[in-house]
Every structure is written in structure tokens, then in C-alpha cells.
Design a protein around this motif. Structure first.
Motif, PDB file in Angstrom:
ATOM      1  N   LYS A   2       0.807  -1.218   0.000  1.00  0.00           N
ATOM      2  CA  LYS A   2       0.000   0.000   0.000  1.00  0.00           C
ATOM      3  C   LYS A   2       0.843   1.272   0.000  1.00  0.00           C
ATOM      4  O   LYS A   2       0.290   2.369  -0.077  1.00  0.00           O
ATOM      5  CB  LYS A   2      -0.929   0.007   1.223  1.00  0.00           C
ATOM      6  N   ARG A   3       2.180   1.129   0.099  1.00  0.00           N
ATOM      7  CA  ARG A   3       3.019   2.301   0.306  1.00  0.00           C
ATOM      8  C   ARG A   3       4.175   2.377  -0.682  1.00  0.00           C
ATOM      9  O   ARG A   3       4.758   1.364  -1.039  1.00  0.00           O
ATOM     10  CB  ARG A   3       3.566   2.296   1.749  1.00  0.00           C
ATOM     11  N   ASN A   4       4.524   3.603  -1.053  1.00  0.00           N
ATOM     12  CA  ASN A   4       5.686   3.858  -1.904  1.00  0.00           C
ATOM     13  C   ASN A   4       6.774   4.447  -1.015  1.00  0.00           C
ATOM     14  O   ASN A   4       6.727   5.623  -0.665  1.00  0.00           O
ATOM     15  CB  ASN A   4       5.317   4.829  -3.031  1.00  0.00           C
ATOM     16  N   PHE A   5       7.753   3.636  -0.658  1.00  0.00           N
ATOM     17  CA  PHE A   5       8.766   4.072   0.301  1.00  0.00           C
ATOM     18  C   PHE A   5       9.802   5.010  -0.313  1.00  0.00           C
ATOM     19  O   PHE A   5      10.669   5.524   0.397  1.00  0.00           O
ATOM     20  CB  PHE A   5       9.425   2.851   0.944  1.00  0.00           C
ATOM     21  N   ASP A   6       9.698   5.258  -1.610  1.00  0.00           N
ATOM     22  CA  ASP A   6      10.518   6.294  -2.226  1.00  0.00           C
ATOM     23  C   ASP A   6       9.925   7.676  -1.959  1.00  0.00           C
ATOM     24  O   ASP A   6      10.601   8.689  -2.146  1.00  0.00           O
ATOM     25  CB  ASP A   6      10.612   6.080  -3.743  1.00  0.00           C
ATOM     26  N   VAL A   7       8.668   7.687  -1.522  1.00  0.00           N
ATOM     27  CA  VAL A   7       7.964   8.956  -1.308  1.00  0.00           C
ATOM     28  C   VAL A   7       7.675   9.201   0.177  1.00  0.00           C
ATOM     29  O   VAL A   7       7.906  10.285   0.695  1.00  0.00           O
ATOM     30  CB  VAL A   7       6.638   8.977  -2.104  1.00  0.00           C
ATOM     31  N   THR A   8       7.173   8.176   0.853  1.00  0.00           N
ATOM     32  CA  THR A   8       6.814   8.336   2.255  1.00  0.00           C
ATOM     33  C   THR A   8       7.987   7.987   3.170  1.00  0.00           C
ATOM     34  O   THR A   8       8.829   7.140   2.831  1.00  0.00           O
ATOM     35  CB  THR A   8       5.610   7.451   2.621  1.00  0.00           C
ATOM     36  N   SER A   9       8.055   8.643   4.331  1.00  0.00           N
ATOM     37  CA  SER A   9       9.118   8.371   5.301  1.00  0.00           C
ATOM     38  C   SER A   9       8.733   7.278   6.293  1.00  0.00           C
ATOM     39  O   SER A   9       9.477   6.990   7.231  1.00  0.00           O
ATOM     40  CB  SER A   9       9.461   9.652   6.069  1.00  0.00           C
ATOM     41  N   GLU A  10       7.572   6.633   6.071  1.00  0.00           N
ATOM     42  CA  GLU A  10       7.180   5.514   6.921  1.00  0.00           C
ATOM     43  C   GLU A  10       8.187   4.372   6.773  1.00  0.00           C
ATOM     44  O   GLU A  10       8.732   4.169   5.695  1.00  0.00           O
ATOM     45  CB  GLU A  10       5.790   5.019   6.520  1.00  0.00           C
ATOM     46  N   PRO A  11       8.442   3.616   7.843  1.00  0.00           N
ATOM     47  CA  PRO A  11       9.413   2.522   7.751  1.00  0.00           C
ATOM     48  C   PRO A  11       8.865   1.340   6.974  1.00  0.00           C
ATOM     49  O   PRO A  11       7.689   0.996   7.101  1.00  0.00           O
ATOM     50  CB  PRO A  11       9.658   2.155   9.217  1.00  0.00           C
ATOM     51  N   SER A  12       9.729   0.721   6.151  1.00  0.00           N
ATOM     52  CA  SER A  12       9.309  -0.489   5.440  1.00  0.00           C
ATOM     53  C   SER A  12       9.273  -1.675   6.389  1.00  0.00           C
ATOM     54  O   SER A  12       8.481  -2.591   6.225  1.00  0.00           O
ATOM     55  CB  SER A  12      10.247  -0.780   4.269  1.00  0.00           C
ATOM     56  N   GLN A  35      -4.358  12.281  11.274  1.00  0.00           N
ATOM     57  CA  GLN A  35      -5.281  13.124  10.526  1.00  0.00           C
ATOM     58  C   GLN A  35      -5.071  12.852   9.047  1.00  0.00           C
ATOM     59  O   GLN A  35      -4.243  13.475   8.391  1.00  0.00           O
ATOM     60  CB  GLN A  35      -5.032  14.606  10.844  1.00  0.00           C
ATOM     61  N   ALA A  36      -5.795  11.884   8.519  1.00  0.00           N
ATOM     62  CA  ALA A  36      -5.719  11.542   7.097  1.00  0.00           C
ATOM     63  C   ALA A  36      -6.946  12.142   6.417  1.00  0.00           C
ATOM     64  O   ALA A  36      -7.214  13.335   6.551  1.00  0.00           O
ATOM     65  CB  ALA A  36      -5.650  10.028   6.930  1.00  0.00           C
ATOM     66  N   ILE A  92       2.815  11.915   6.289  1.00  0.00           N
ATOM     67  CA  ILE A  92       2.719  11.066   5.106  1.00  0.00           C
ATOM     68  C   ILE A  92       2.272  11.978   3.963  1.00  0.00           C
ATOM     69  O   ILE A  92       1.262  12.680   4.092  1.00  0.00           O
ATOM     70  CB  ILE A  92       1.702   9.933   5.311  1.00  0.00           C
ATOM     71  N   PRO A  93       3.008  12.025   2.852  1.00  0.00           N
ATOM     72  CA  PRO A  93       2.671  12.964   1.775  1.00  0.00           C
ATOM     73  C   PRO A  93       1.231  12.800   1.274  1.00  0.00           C
ATOM     74  O   PRO A  93       0.719  11.675   1.179  1.00  0.00           O
ATOM     75  CB  PRO A  93       3.681  12.620   0.685  1.00  0.00           C
ATOM     76  N   GLU A  94       0.597  13.908   0.969  1.00  0.00           N
ATOM     77  CA  GLU A  94      -0.751  13.884   0.403  1.00  0.00           C
ATOM     78  C   GLU A  94      -0.712  13.127  -0.926  1.00  0.00           C
ATOM     79  O   GLU A  94       0.217  13.258  -1.708  1.00  0.00           O
ATOM     80  CB  GLU A  94      -1.270  15.301   0.186  1.00  0.00           C
ATOM     81  N   GLY A  95      -1.728  12.334  -1.169  1.00  0.00           N
ATOM     82  CA  GLY A  95      -1.781  11.518  -2.367  1.00  0.00           C
ATOM     83  C   GLY A  95      -1.288  10.105  -2.132  1.00  0.00           C
ATOM     84  O   GLY A  95      -1.594   9.205  -2.915  1.00  0.00           O
ATOM     85  N   GLU A  96      -0.533   9.911  -1.034  1.00  0.00           N
ATOM     86  CA  GLU A  96      -0.099   8.574  -0.658  1.00  0.00           C
ATOM     87  C   GLU A  96      -1.145   7.945   0.258  1.00  0.00           C
ATOM     88  O   GLU A  96      -1.998   8.638   0.821  1.00  0.00           O
ATOM     89  CB  GLU A  96       1.262   8.626   0.054  1.00  0.00           C
TER      90      GLU A  96
END
Length: 215
Positions: free
Chosen positions: A14-24, A45-46, A97-101
Motif C-alpha cells: 500500500k506504500r511507496n517508500f521512495d515517497v513516504t518516510s514511513e518505515p518499510s 489526521q488523514a 505522510i505525503p498527500e496523495g499517498e
């Protein structure tokens, strides 16, 4: 319950780790039976405000989204929609988490600590749909229970549970969400976190009670 590797595959998909700083996250097994189990709540707050309730088990963080957040009042039952397991590293994540992600928005580490199962067989309790446990957090403490109900959250297929506080010395009718709104690791408001990470400050500020917002 799914194995750690299987459940984290869903999280990662569900995540693009090239964009979000969330841990893989690293796939791991429980290191020691005597090691304290981590507990964390992240205010998120999503597309809408909710609180992500997480309990460490079998190498991952079992996770539930609680739209109205936890209540210290035993007469109040909080809806908790079970979501995909998260990596243990997620328990220290605070930021944007970047908007759009997936889940785009501001995340606050609202509470953290440890939890102790009150059931001798956690796997059996989860299968049964009634998990009793004790929290030792900075904001939430004492005995609690998660009870699975029939149906899905908002018409979805996500397993639906209820989070309920047991009656003990930590029960209260006070609103802990309003009285203790700031981060347990940085003492920042949601607006502070968004501003520091170049997020949407106006959107994040909607999750801050009056008097707790950044100046």
C-alpha cells in the motif's frame, strides 16, 4: 492470525517508500518471551481523524483504527476497525505522510508504553474475538478489552471490534483526548508536526483541541 512476513507484505503493497518516510520494516520473530510487548497509539489526521491502536505480537504491530479514539469511561464502547499489521519500527513514527499517498496526512505519537495479555493464550483469544490486556502507557493504563463484533466497518470487510476500558483505578469519565492532546515524545501539537515536516498545517490543526495548537 497471519504470519509476520505475510501481513507486512500487505502493509508494504500500500506504500511507496521512495515517497513516504514511513518505515518499510524488518520481518522478525519475537526475540524473547520475557521481553516487554510494545503498545502505541498514533493520532492520524488523514482523510478523517482517527487513532491507530497498536499492540506488538508475533513480530509485528497488530493494528486497529479507532475513529473516536480511546475512552477511559467503562460505559463507552469505541469502534475499532482492524487494519493491516504494521512493522515494529512503525511504533516510533511521527511525522507527515505525503498527500496523495495511502493515509496521507499528519501522524502524532500520542501514547506509548507496554502491554501485558490477561489471557494465557493470546492466539486463542484473538481467534475467539475477546482479548483482555493491561496497558502501561504514559496516558492509558489499567485493564482493557477488545471484543470482535459482527459486520464490517462502514460497510467494509475489515474486522470490526470494540475497545472498552475495564473498571479499575484508572477508569474515568474525563476526556483524555482533550486533556492530553500532545505528542508523548516531542510535546508537539498536530499543527506543530505538520509545520516541521512541510505538511498541511491547516488540515492538521483541525485535529488539535483549542488551546493546544501551535502559536
Amino acid at each position: 492470525m497471519a504470519k509476520a512476513g505475510d501481513s507486512l507484505k500487505k502493509y508494504r503493497s500500500k506504500r511507496n517508500f521512495d515517497v513516504t518516510s514511513e518505515p518499510s520494516g524488518a520481518e522478525r520473530k519475537r526475540a524473547s518471551a520475557t521481553k516487554a510487548l510494545a503498545y502505541v497509539i498514533q493520532k492520524h489526521q488523514a482523510s478523517h481523524l482517527h487513532y491507530d491502536f497498536r499492540l506488538e505480537w508475533n513480530g509485528v504491530l497488530l493494528s486497529w483504527a479507532i475513529p473516536k479514539g480511546p475512552s477511559l469511561d467503562p460505559s463507552v464502547k469505541r469502534l475499532a476497525a482492524q487494519v493491516e499489521d504494521h512493522p515494529l519500527e512503525y511504533g516510533s513514527f511521527e511525522g507527515v505522510i505525503p498527500e496523495g499517498e495511502y493515509g496521507g496526512g499528519t501522524v502524532m505519537l500520542w501514547d506509548q508504553g507496554t502491554w501485558t495479555p490477561e489471557d494465557p493464550d493470546v492466539e486463542a483469544a484473538l481467534r475467539k474475538g475477546e482479548l483482555k490486556f493491561t496497558l502501561n502507557g504514559k496516558k492509558l493504563k489499567g485493564s482493557w478489552v477488545l471484543i470482535r463484533t459482527k459486520g464490517g466497518f462502514g460497510g467494509s470487510r475489515k474486522p470490526q471490534w470494540l475497545l472498552i476500558k475495564h473498571r479499575d483505578q484508572y477508569a474515568s469519565t474525563g476526556d483524555v483526548l482533550a486533556t492530553k492532546p500532545r505528542s508523548v515524545i516531542s510535546n508537539r501539537s498536530m499543527a506543530d508536526i505538520a509545520r516541521d515536516s512541510n505538511g498541511d498545517v491547516a488540515k492538521a490543526a483541525k485535529a488539535d483541541p483549542a488551546g493546544s495548537r501551535a502559536s
